[in-house]
Design an enzyme around this catalytic site. Structure first.
Site, PDB file in Angstrom:
ATOM      1  N   GLU A  41       0.812  -1.216   0.000  1.00 60.54           N
ATOM      2  CA  GLU A  41       0.000   0.000   0.000  1.00 60.54           C
ATOM      3  C   GLU A  41       0.849   1.272   0.000  1.00 60.54           C
ATOM      4  O   GLU A  41       0.442   2.297  -0.548  1.00 60.54           O
ATOM      5  CB  GLU A  41      -0.945   0.004   1.207  1.00 60.54           C
ATOM      6  CG  GLU A  41      -2.070  -1.015   1.118  1.00 60.54           C
ATOM      7  CD  GLU A  41      -1.709  -2.376   1.680  1.00 60.54           C
ATOM      8  OE1 GLU A  41      -2.601  -3.246   1.740  1.00 60.54           O
ATOM      9  OE2 GLU A  41      -0.530  -2.563   2.061  1.00 60.54           O
ATOM     10  N   PHE A  59     -12.016  -7.836  13.014  1.00 60.88           N
ATOM     11  CA  PHE A  59     -10.867  -8.215  12.184  1.00 60.88           C
ATOM     12  C   PHE A  59     -10.530  -7.098  11.198  1.00 60.88           C
ATOM     13  O   PHE A  59     -11.390  -6.591  10.504  1.00 60.88           O
ATOM     14  CB  PHE A  59     -11.188  -9.514  11.432  1.00 60.88           C
ATOM     15  CG  PHE A  59     -10.093  -9.958  10.498  1.00 60.88           C
ATOM     16  CD1 PHE A  59      -8.867 -10.388  10.986  1.00 60.88           C
ATOM     17  CD2 PHE A  59     -10.278  -9.934   9.121  1.00 60.88           C
ATOM     18  CE1 PHE A  59      -7.850 -10.793  10.139  1.00 60.88           C
ATOM     19  CE2 PHE A  59      -9.274 -10.344   8.250  1.00 60.88           C
ATOM     20  CZ  PHE A  59      -8.057 -10.769   8.773  1.00 60.88           C
ATOM     21  N   GLN A  60      -9.255  -6.723  11.165  1.00 58.87           N
ATOM     22  CA  GLN A  60      -8.729  -5.667  10.296  1.00 58.87           C
ATOM     23  C   GLN A  60      -9.461  -4.335  10.507  1.00 58.87           C
ATOM     24  O   GLN A  60      -9.676  -3.578   9.555  1.00 58.87           O
ATOM     25  CB  GLN A  60      -8.767  -6.087   8.824  1.00 58.87           C
ATOM     26  CG  GLN A  60      -7.750  -7.182   8.503  1.00 58.87           C
ATOM     27  CD  GLN A  60      -7.526  -7.400   7.024  1.00 58.87           C
ATOM     28  OE1 GLN A  60      -8.412  -7.141   6.198  1.00 58.87           O
ATOM     29  NE2 GLN A  60      -6.351  -7.891   6.654  1.00 58.87           N
ATOM     30  N   LYS A  78     -17.906  -1.416   4.878  1.00 59.87           N
ATOM     31  CA  LYS A  78     -18.272  -2.398   3.860  1.00 59.87           C
ATOM     32  C   LYS A  78     -19.784  -2.433   3.633  1.00 59.87           C
ATOM     33  O   LYS A  78     -20.245  -2.606   2.491  1.00 59.87           O
ATOM     34  CB  LYS A  78     -17.760  -3.781   4.266  1.00 59.87           C
ATOM     35  CG  LYS A  78     -17.847  -4.805   3.137  1.00 59.87           C
ATOM     36  CD  LYS A  78     -17.094  -6.076   3.487  1.00 59.87           C
ATOM     37  CE  LYS A  78     -17.104  -7.054   2.315  1.00 59.87           C
ATOM     38  NZ  LYS A  78     -16.328  -8.280   2.615  1.00 59.87           N
ATOM     39  N   MET A 121      24.079   9.348   3.097  1.00 61.72           N
ATOM     40  CA  MET A 121      23.958  10.572   3.883  1.00 61.72           C
ATOM     41  C   MET A 121      24.155  10.294   5.370  1.00 61.72           C
ATOM     42  O   MET A 121      24.759  11.093   6.087  1.00 61.72           O
ATOM     43  CB  MET A 121      22.597  11.237   3.638  1.00 61.72           C
ATOM     44  CG  MET A 121      22.513  12.663   4.137  1.00 61.72           C
ATOM     45  SD  MET A 121      23.664  13.790   3.300  1.00 61.72           S
ATOM     46  CE  MET A 121      22.734  14.187   1.810  1.00 61.72           C
TER      47      MET A 121
END
Length: 586
Positions: A51, A113-114, A163, A480
């Site tokens: 993502e 969940f999630q 959802k 760096m």
């Protein structure tokens, strides 16, 4: 108006807002939307491998086109993985619409969940966000999201859609009939303030124009107006990292980039100027150095579309709130009507600038035995400057060398992570740029450490035949970090050397693309040409000098006239640059 499901509304809203491509990764909470995407052909979905990659690809797409970038991710870890690109887009003013799935409204707050508090998590890293609780409000929210993302100071927004809302049926409201948003940023600058700015500019003996990413965000016309203003006034011009390309690098008034790794002449001009015109920049710490010593004797004019940027870091004398392009148009018109360039009056200033230029602060020692990183960027520029070329970068020394040595003649050709400094930005950003410009040459100037953070997006590039070129300046270090450890921490290289580097050529082959390795200066041009002429994605392992340092450099907490130049970066000079507490903060 028509009846449709929430998932159908999402796709229709994307279509009605001109979206042609979105970047995403499916999951349970967004499957209804993915099902609708499967059944249409107007919008192409680009499947990334993480993502974070979706967000950076959408950023590259947006920065190179001027349009809103769109990403689609699922709930929970899908949303939390989007936080880094959202914050990156917020700091660099990139218009981004992030659509996230959420657990059904009946389960919100139950640790389902999630599930995560997406709105709460993303509130600090977005311009605005929404949790949709009524399907009949979904279309209007999506239209408003695009409006907020693209207007004023551009930035990211999040629309979190449970959802059950995606499955529900409601009334779709087209953009032209949707309720008007309450967000109305000021576009036109105050006429009296613009007039006062012009009057102050007329009196300047040591002026400078300091431009930033806001000019690029304001569109091509703003960059043309900036160039016209420079020609009319005869003023020197410098730019932030994000503003490169708004004024051409070949322009005679160009001083180069300013700031921590800017040119000697740009930083000295900023320190000694008497009138500073800042357009679309925010006086961040990489530019100002020590605030109480920043341009101590100048009158400052600041043009910015974001009111919160005015007087935030540096107090200014004439603030002008408005779109850079609109204000520049007014300034050009007023200057034409009331003033003319004072070449004689500015001659002493230009004489001094040319003395500073003669220091050649970007010089480095060439080698016939090893590829110097600066040389690699110079050759890359010379061999691609006649093409339609877009450059993205990761973050670190290679990023600064690209900014210093690659000459940008146009806006929207330079995509880099400025404010957040996100390692791993460049490769997925290149993917987004290539999807937007399939016939262009898109090159990610990368570091061997940064590129590994999102290297998996090479799989997406191969899948969509996005012919991105990953040009790795491979010095075997986190360059760096190593430079700061050498200069400030007694050369104690704590975990900045990578001892288990992958074979990038074999890695390219594993992904199904072309790999190139080069470690000899005499063979570099031929290898770069091979990279350019290869039709698909390429990973180029350019082996460069391991311990090259990036100069010039303004030590943190120091003023612009306390730069370290390449020929002055001795141990004694570094010791003198350290603050009274014996340290120099990054």
């Amino acid at each position: 108006m028509q009846e449709m499901t929430g998932a159908e509304m999402v796709v229709q809203a994307l279509r009605d807002n001109g979206v042609k491509h979105i970047f995403g990764y499916p999951g349970g909470a967004v499957l209804p939307i993915y099902d609708e995407l499967f059944q249409q052909e107007d919008i192409e979905h680009i499947l990334v491998r993480h993502e974070q990659g979706a967000g950076h690809a959408a950023e590259g797409y947006a920065r190179s086109t001027g349009n809103v970038g769109v990403m689609l991710v699922t709930s929970g870890p899908g949303a939390t993985n989007a936080v880094t690109p959202l914050q990156d887009a917020l700091m660099d003013s990139i218009p981004l619409v992030c659509i996230t799935g959420q657990v059904p409204t009946t389960l919100i707050g139950s640790d389902a969940f999630q599930e995560c508090d997406t709105v709460g998590i993303t509130r600090p890293c977005t311009k605005h966000n929404w949790l949709v609780r009524d399907v009949n409000e979904l279309a209007a929210i999506l239209h408003e999201a695009f409006h907020v993302a693209r207007t004023g100071r551009p930035g990211p927004v999040v629309v979190d859609i449970p959802k059950d809302i995606q499955f529900s049926t409601g009334t779709y409201t087209p953009p032209q009939t949707a309720p008007r948003t309450s967000y109305h940023p000021r576009v036109h600058g105050d006429a009296e303030a613009i007039k006062a700015a012009i009057e102050l500019m007329k009196t300047a003996k040591r002026p400078v124009i300091y431009s930033g990413g806001g000019v690029v965000n304001a569109g091509t016309e703003a960059s043309l107006l900036l160039r016209e203003l420079v020609n009319l006034t005869g003023f020197p011009i410098t730019s932030t990292l994000m503003g490169l390309g708004a004024y051409p690098a070949s322009g005679e008034n160009w001083l180069g980039m300013l700031g921590m790794h800017g040119t000697y002449e740009a930083n000295m001009v900023m320190h000694d100027c008497d009138v500073m015109l800042c357009i679309g920049a925010r006086f961040d710490d990489r530019i100002t150095g020590r605030i109480d010593a920043f341009s101590p004797n100048s009158k400052k004019i600041h043009i910015d579309v974001d009111p919160s940027s005015i007087n935030k870091n540096v107090r200014v004398d004439i603030p002008i709130i408005g779109d850079a392009g609109t204000v520049l148009e007014d300034m050009v018109r007023l200057w034409r009507a009331t003033a003319k360039a004072d070449k004689d009056g500015l001659k002493p200033w230009w004489d001094q600038i040319n003395r500073w230029r003669s220091r050649n602060s970007l010089a480095y020692k060439h080698s016939d035995d090893v590829i110097m990183p600066q040389y690699a960027i110079q050759r890359l520029y010379e061999l691609t400057k006649d093409r339609k070329t877009y450059i993205t970068t990761e973050v670190g020394q290679h990023q600064m060398w690209a900014a210093q040595h690659f000459g940008f003649e146009e806006p929207n050709r330079w995509m880099t992570s400025g404010g957040l400094g996100t390692m791993g930005y460049g490769l997925p950003a290149a993917l987004g740029v290539q999807i937007a410009h399939p016939d262009a040459l898109v090159i990610d100037v990368a570091g061997d450490a940064s590129v590994q953070m999102t290297i998996q997006e090479m799989s997406s590039a191969v899948q969509y035949n996005a012919a991105i070129k990953i040009f790795i300046l491979n010095n075997q270090y986190m360059g760096m970090v190593r430079q700061w450890q050498q200069l400030l921490h007694g050369n104690r290289l704590s975990h900045s050397y990578t001892e288990a580097m992958p074979d990038f050529v074999k890695l390219a082959e594993a992904y199904g693309c072309h790999g190139i390795r080069c470690d000899k200066p005499s063979e570099l041009d031929a290898a770069i040409k091979e990279m350019i002429e290869t039709p698909g994605p390429v990973i180029f392992d350019c082996r460069v000098a391991n311990l090259a340092n990036c100069f010039p450099m303004i030590p943190s907490g120091k003023a612009h006239n306390e730069m370290l130049l390449p020929d002055e970066a001795t141990d004694e000079a570094v010791a003198n640059a350290i603050d009274e507490k014996g340290r120099m903060l990054v």
